[in-house]
Write a protein that holds these residues in place. Structure first.
Motif, short mmCIF file in Angstrom:
data_model
loop_
_atom_site.label_atom_id
_atom_site.label_comp_id
_atom_site.label_asym_id
_atom_site.label_seq_id
_atom_site.Cartn_x
_atom_site.Cartn_y
_atom_site.Cartn_z
N ASN A 130 7.93 10.76 -33.84
CA ASN A 130 8.58 10.68 -35.15
C ASN A 130 9.66 11.72 -35.36
O ASN A 130 9.91 12.17 -36.48
CB ASN A 130 7.53 10.79 -36.26
CG ASN A 130 6.51 9.67 -36.20
OD1 ASN A 130 6.85 8.53 -35.93
ND2 ASN A 130 5.25 10.00 -36.41
N GLY A 131 10.30 12.14 -34.30
CA GLY A 131 11.43 13.06 -34.42
C GLY A 131 11.06 14.49 -34.77
O GLY A 131 11.94 15.34 -34.93
N ASP A 132 9.78 14.79 -34.89
CA ASP A 132 9.34 16.13 -35.25
C ASP A 132 9.35 17.02 -34.01
O ASP A 132 8.76 16.67 -32.99
CB ASP A 132 7.93 16.06 -35.84
CG ASP A 132 7.51 17.34 -36.52
OD1 ASP A 132 7.89 18.41 -36.04
OD2 ASP A 132 6.79 17.25 -37.53
N ARG A 133 9.99 18.18 -34.10
CA ARG A 133 10.09 19.08 -32.95
C ARG A 133 8.87 19.99 -32.80
O ARG A 133 8.82 20.79 -31.86
CB ARG A 133 11.35 19.93 -33.05
CG ARG A 133 12.64 19.20 -32.68
CD ARG A 133 13.75 20.20 -32.44
NE ARG A 133 13.37 21.17 -31.43
CZ ARG A 133 13.58 21.01 -30.11
NH1 ARG A 133 14.15 19.91 -29.67
NH2 ARG A 133 13.21 21.95 -29.26
N LYS A 134 7.92 19.91 -33.71
CA LYS A 134 6.80 20.85 -33.67
C LYS A 134 6.06 20.78 -32.33
O LYS A 134 5.68 21.81 -31.78
CB LYS A 134 5.84 20.57 -34.82
CG LYS A 134 4.69 21.57 -34.91
CD LYS A 134 3.82 21.31 -36.12
CE LYS A 134 2.70 22.32 -36.21
NZ LYS A 134 1.83 22.07 -37.40
N PHE A 135 5.87 19.56 -31.83
CA PHE A 135 5.14 19.42 -30.57
C PHE A 135 5.95 20.01 -29.42
O PHE A 135 5.43 20.79 -28.63
CB PHE A 135 4.82 17.96 -30.30
CG PHE A 135 4.14 17.73 -28.98
CD1 PHE A 135 2.92 18.30 -28.71
CD2 PHE A 135 4.74 16.95 -27.99
CE1 PHE A 135 2.28 18.10 -27.49
CE2 PHE A 135 4.12 16.75 -26.77
CZ PHE A 135 2.89 17.32 -26.52
#
Length: 276
Positions: free
Chosen positions: A194-199
């Protein structure tokens, strides 16, 4: 339930835990287990084993499995802290239990609560020593994999926690219902981040840089040659003093395989299992 067909062969069905507990009473030196999915049910079963028994567990360290709960990272950490040797084999599907050099069970049952108790499982246990030794060798060699299982220390397993937490937080579609022991259907399509860079940002160094490049590729499937061509200039700029970039790239792809983030398809071809 067990059914004896001969002195060296028995059919073992649900609950598999009964066969395992009965067999462990006679176990004196070694317990060798291969199971893709593991949770506290396995820890409970082996809790009664003598401290003199050396336990080796071959399993998967797939971050997706930990994120959706089909396997428990905390269980592996606890086992490693209690002296169990943990080996990681990407793509593992076999479930095998070998006790000393006397008995081996090849079964459909994972080392989980449902695998041990409630799923309708079936396996064959052998006590012919030549066969038992051969099964043990297969487990430790990785069942013919291109590389043998890799040891994960308690410290290395603990370091996976932030990656699992980050992956879980980027995957709002994770089922809230009971997750099956063998969620192959959930792995047919790459997990959407989902476009989240946290991972991605939970990784650092070479692993983080390699993962970021793999996620930037236009296709879920790619070749080693494609990674060399596109990633080598990036790696050389980041690490100008490293004279072994191709070796490092192969090493990091192997690392991503162990974490379940890419799959090796053979002949230099790979497939990513997560995507932005």
């Amino acid at each position: 339930m067990t059914s004896r067909n001969s002195p060296t062969l028995e059919i073992v069905t649900t609950p598999t835990e009964h066969w395992l507990r009965d067999s462990l009473r006679a176990c004196q030196s070694r317990l060798l287990v291969a199971s893709p999915y593991v949770n506290n049910a396995f820890a409970q079963v082996i809790g009664e084993v003598s401290s003199s028994v050396k336990i080796t567990l071959v399993t998967k360290t797939d971050l997706r499995d930990f994120a959706i709960g089909s396997s428990k990272l905390e269980t592996l950490c606890d086992l490693a802290n209690n002296g169990v040797r943990i080996l990681s084999l990407s793509g593992l599907h076999a479930k095998v239990y070998v006790l000393d050099r006397h008995r081996a069970l090849v079964t459909s049952a994972n080392a989980t609560w449902s695998g041990m108790h409630s799923n309708w499982e079936c396996g064959v246990a052998v006590s012919q020593r030549t066969a038992v030794r051969r099964v043990a060798r297969l487990v430790l060699s990785g069942f013919g994999a291109d590389s043998p299982p890799k040891e994960f220390s308690a410290h290395t397993l603990t370091q996976l926690r932030p990656h699992v937490d980050a992956l879980r937080s980027t995957m709002p579609s994770i089922p809230t219902v009971k997750v099956p022991d063998t969620p192959e259907a959930l792995q047919d399509t790459p997990f959407q981040l989902n476009g989240d860079r946290k991972f991605v940002d939970s990784f650092s160094g070479w692993t983080g840089l390699t993962l970021e490049y793999v996620l930037s590729m236009s296709s879920d499937s790619f070749t080693l040659g494609e990674v060399y061509a596109g990633f080598t200039p990036i790696a050389q700029r980041r690490y100008p003093g490293n004279n072994h970039v191709p070796d490092k790239i192969r090493q990091q792809l192997q690392r991503l395989r162990q974490l379940g983030l890419v799959e090796f398809l053979g002949n230099g071809e790979y497939r990513r299992t997560v995507k932005p």
